[in-house]
Write an enzyme that holds these catalytic residues in place. Structure first.
Site, short mmCIF file in Angstrom:
data_model
loop_
_atom_site.label_atom_id
_atom_site.label_comp_id
_atom_site.label_asym_id
_atom_site.label_seq_id
_atom_site.Cartn_x
_atom_site.Cartn_y
_atom_site.Cartn_z
N PRO A 64 7.23 11.91 1.29
CA PRO A 64 8.08 12.71 2.16
C PRO A 64 7.34 13.88 2.83
O PRO A 64 7.57 14.19 3.99
CB PRO A 64 9.18 13.21 1.22
CG PRO A 64 9.27 12.16 0.16
CD PRO A 64 7.86 11.64 -0.02
N PHE A 123 0.87 -1.19 0.00
CA PHE A 123 0.00 0.00 0.00
C PHE A 123 0.90 1.23 0.00
O PHE A 123 1.74 1.38 0.91
CB PHE A 123 -0.82 -0.06 1.29
CG PHE A 123 -1.83 1.02 1.53
CD1 PHE A 123 -3.05 1.02 0.86
CD2 PHE A 123 -1.60 2.01 2.48
CE1 PHE A 123 -4.02 1.98 1.13
CE2 PHE A 123 -2.57 2.98 2.75
CZ PHE A 123 -3.78 2.96 2.06
N ALA A 179 3.88 14.05 3.01
CA ALA A 179 2.50 13.66 3.31
C ALA A 179 2.49 12.39 4.17
O ALA A 179 2.46 11.28 3.66
CB ALA A 179 1.71 13.43 2.02
N GLU A 222 0.02 3.25 10.19
CA GLU A 222 -1.44 3.26 9.91
C GLU A 222 -2.12 4.40 10.68
O GLU A 222 -3.25 4.26 11.15
CB GLU A 222 -2.08 1.89 10.14
CG GLU A 222 -1.50 0.87 9.19
CD GLU A 222 -2.47 -0.08 8.54
OE1 GLU A 222 -3.68 0.06 8.70
OE2 GLU A 222 -1.98 -0.98 7.81
N1 CAA Z 1 -14.19 6.70 5.37
C1 CAA Z 1 -14.68 7.29 4.24
N2 CAA Z 1 -14.43 8.58 3.92
C2 CAA Z 1 -13.66 9.30 4.76
C3 CAA Z 1 -13.12 8.75 5.95
C4 CAA Z 1 -13.40 7.39 6.25
N3 CAA Z 1 -12.92 6.78 7.33
N4 CAA Z 1 -12.39 9.68 6.57
C5 CAA Z 1 -12.47 10.80 5.82
N5 CAA Z 1 -13.24 10.55 4.73
C6 CAA Z 1 -13.62 11.51 3.68
C7 CAA Z 1 -14.36 12.69 4.29
O1 CAA Z 1 -15.73 12.42 4.40
C8 CAA Z 1 -14.06 13.80 3.30
O2 CAA Z 1 -14.92 13.61 2.19
P1 CAA Z 1 -15.51 14.88 1.35
O3 CAA Z 1 -14.33 15.48 0.65
O4 CAA Z 1 -16.48 14.26 0.41
O5 CAA Z 1 -16.12 15.81 2.36
C9 CAA Z 1 -12.65 13.47 2.83
O6 CAA Z 1 -12.44 12.07 3.10
C10 CAA Z 1 -11.59 14.28 3.54
O7 CAA Z 1 -11.72 14.03 4.92
P2 CAA Z 1 -11.11 14.97 6.04
O8 CAA Z 1 -11.41 16.40 5.71
O9 CAA Z 1 -11.51 14.44 7.37
O10 CAA Z 1 -9.54 14.76 5.80
P3 CAA Z 1 -8.29 15.32 6.62
O11 CAA Z 1 -7.33 15.90 5.67
O12 CAA Z 1 -8.72 16.13 7.77
O13 CAA Z 1 -7.57 13.93 7.08
C11 CAA Z 1 -6.98 12.24 8.60
C12 CAA Z 1 -8.11 13.07 7.93
C13 CAA Z 1 -7.76 11.29 9.51
C14 CAA Z 1 -6.05 13.09 9.41
C15 CAA Z 1 -6.22 11.45 7.51
O14 CAA Z 1 -5.38 12.30 6.75
C16 CAA Z 1 -5.38 10.33 8.10
O15 CAA Z 1 -5.91 9.24 8.37
N6 CAA Z 1 -4.06 10.52 8.27
C17 CAA Z 1 -3.15 9.47 8.69
C18 CAA Z 1 -2.59 8.77 7.49
C19 CAA Z 1 -2.32 7.32 7.74
O16 CAA Z 1 -2.99 6.65 8.51
N7 CAA Z 1 -1.32 6.78 7.04
C20 CAA Z 1 -1.02 5.41 7.13
C21 CAA Z 1 -0.11 5.01 6.04
S1 CAA Z 1 -0.25 3.31 5.61
C22 CAA Z 1 0.64 2.44 6.75
O17 CAA Z 1 1.11 2.95 7.73
C23 CAA Z 1 0.75 0.99 6.47
C24 CAA Z 1 1.88 0.32 7.16
O18 CAA Z 1 3.02 0.46 6.80
C25 CAA Z 1 1.60 -0.55 8.31
#
Ligand code: CAA
Length: 385
Positions: free
Chosen positions: A129, A124, A131, A364
């Site tokens: 860098p 995934f 984001a 995550e």
């Molecule tokens: N389900 C569906 N839609 C969602 C959602 C969800 N859980 N969360 C947000 N959305 C939608 C919102 O409804 C919104 O939709 P509209 O544009 O239609 O209104 C859109 O997405 C934007 O949402 P937000 O305004 O809430 O977005 P934000 O910029 O404030 O970000 C955040 C929210 C929760 C901070 C998000 O950026 C986030 O989760 N950040 C962390 C990133 C992350 O977890 N990275 C993991 C990388 S993968 C990994 O780590 C794997 C590994 O190696 C183990």
């Protein structure tokens, strides 16, 4: 054994995975940590047991198990090796589910059987860098030209990258639309212009690879688009809702392992003429460790149950991930402390568990981001009351 209303089938699967983890993986845990090599032979056996396609429907070569069983499997594998636990979690939650949930029939037929059997490993690619927590700030570009997209950009911290054959990649297709201009793509490893960087040297999780990815005019077929253009951010968030339950289970496997090792050690280790376990100060710490583990268990399987029922589970997944990973950090730190000087020695396992636990508070979504998700949902629910 912890209790939860698991069905007979769920318990049987959990037991099978637990036996495999303890008999096949545990004896190799120190070697994996020291060599940082991916254990291809063990992963092949996991594929043979169906573990790499547990929640994938049988028609696509999977086992067709429910989400609770899949989460149990991550926990039991992580009890023996957190590195293999995250390999399984990423391969499935954010490597295979994207196709199952959002793929076309052609994409499902082309990829799911290979992923479910373990012939292919999934990854995934969201983080860049600039984001990380701000996942919506990605800059990788995908420009449509005829029947292709051309990708340019860089991804970092990609779990499974060294071994993966298929990557779920997020890129901006319309820079004027912010998060609504992000799209998801399925990118095969041998795509020209796509390169996988060297393996990062990490604090823990040795045996699980983490690499950067570079897209330099990488041409992929237009049919590699997952879902519709502009749906990528929502797809990523939905996948992470389920993925975070998997990371919570990984943390729980680590914590339980540390607790079991410590409960045994304090009964063996004699100081002041009696076993450490007879000292109340030791009993207090052990009781706190066990309580954290028990509470995490209920949060994790409650979230998993909601997911199996097709109900929203974003808040509960974040709660489980937050609590279980903080718990794993705390429990493993206390485990090292209770082992005294031996806790700092590799042979005793607990220092590895402490190093492995740390990242579960980070990936995550950091635990600070989990709190943001929980609070936003809580505030929304309050308005509806
Ligand atoms: N389900 C569906 N839609 C969602 C959602 C969800 N859980 N969360 C947000 N959305 C939608 C919102 O409804 C919104 O939709 P509209 O544009 O239609 O209104 C859109 O997405 C934007 O949402 P937000 O305004 O809430 O977005 P934000 O910029 O404030 O970000 C955040 C929210 C929760 C901070 C998000 O950026 C986030 O989760 N950040 C962390 C990133 C992350 O977890 N990275 C993991 C990388 S993968 C990994 O780590 C794997 C590994 O190696 C183990």
């Amino acid at each position: 054994m912890l209790s939860f209303d698991f069905s007979e089938e769920q318990l049987a699967l959990r037991e099978t995975v637990s036996r495999f983890a303890r008999e096949v993986i545990s004896p190799r845990a120190i070697q994996l940590d020291e060599t940082d090599e991916f254990p291809h032979d063990i992963v092949k056996q996991m594929g043979g047991l169906g573990l790499l396609g547990l929640p994938i429907p049988e028609e696509y070569g999977g086992v067709g198990a429910d989400f609770i069983s899949y989460i149990s499997a991550i926990e039991e594998i992580s009890y023996a090796s957190a590195a293999l636990g995250v390999m399984l979690a990423v391969h499935t939650s954010v490597g295979s589910f994207p196709i199952l949930y959002f793929g076309t029939d052609e994409q499902k037929q082309a990829y799911l059987p290979r992923l479910a059997s373990g012939e292919w490993i999934g990854a995934f690619a969201l983080t860049e860098p600039s984001a990380g927590s701000d996942a919506g700030g990605i800059r990788t570009r995908a420009v449509k030209q005829g029947d292709e997209y051309i990708l340019n950009g860089e991804k970092i911290f990609i779990t499974n990258a060294r071994e993966a054959n298929l990557f779920c990649v997020f890129a901006v297709t319309d820079p004027t639309k912010g998060k609504r201009g992000v799209s998801a793509f399925l990118v095969e490893r041998d795509t020209p212009g796509f390169t996988i960087g060297p393996t990062e040297k990490k604090m823990g999780l040795h045996g699980s690879s983490t690499c950067a990815l570079t897209f330099n005019d990488a041409h992929i077929p237009a049919a590699s688009l997952l879902g519709q253009e502009g749906e990528g951010f929502r797809i990523a968030m939905q996948l992470l809702d389920g993925g975070r339950i998997g990371i919570a289970a990984q943390a729980q496997g680590i914590a339980r392992s540390a607790l079991d090792l410590t409960a045994r050690y304090v009964q063996d280790r004699q100081q002041f003429g009696r076993p450490l376990a007879q000292l109340q100060a030791v009993q207090m710490l052990l009781a706190d460790m066990a309580t954290r583990v028990e509470a995490a268990h209920w949060l994790i399987y409650h979230a998993a149950k909601l997911k199996d029922a097709g109900k929203p589970c974003g808040k509960e997944a974040s709660m489980a991930k937050l609590f279980a990973s903080d718990g794993a950090m705390s429990v493993t730190t206390d485990a090292v402390q209770l082992h005294g000087g031996y806790g700092y020695i590799r042979e005793y396992h607990v220092e590895r568990l402490m190093r492995d636990a740390k990242v579960t508070q980070i990936y995550e979504g950091t635990n600070q981001i989990q709190r943001v998700v929980i609070a936003r949902q809580l505030l929304k629910e309050t308005l509806k009351k």
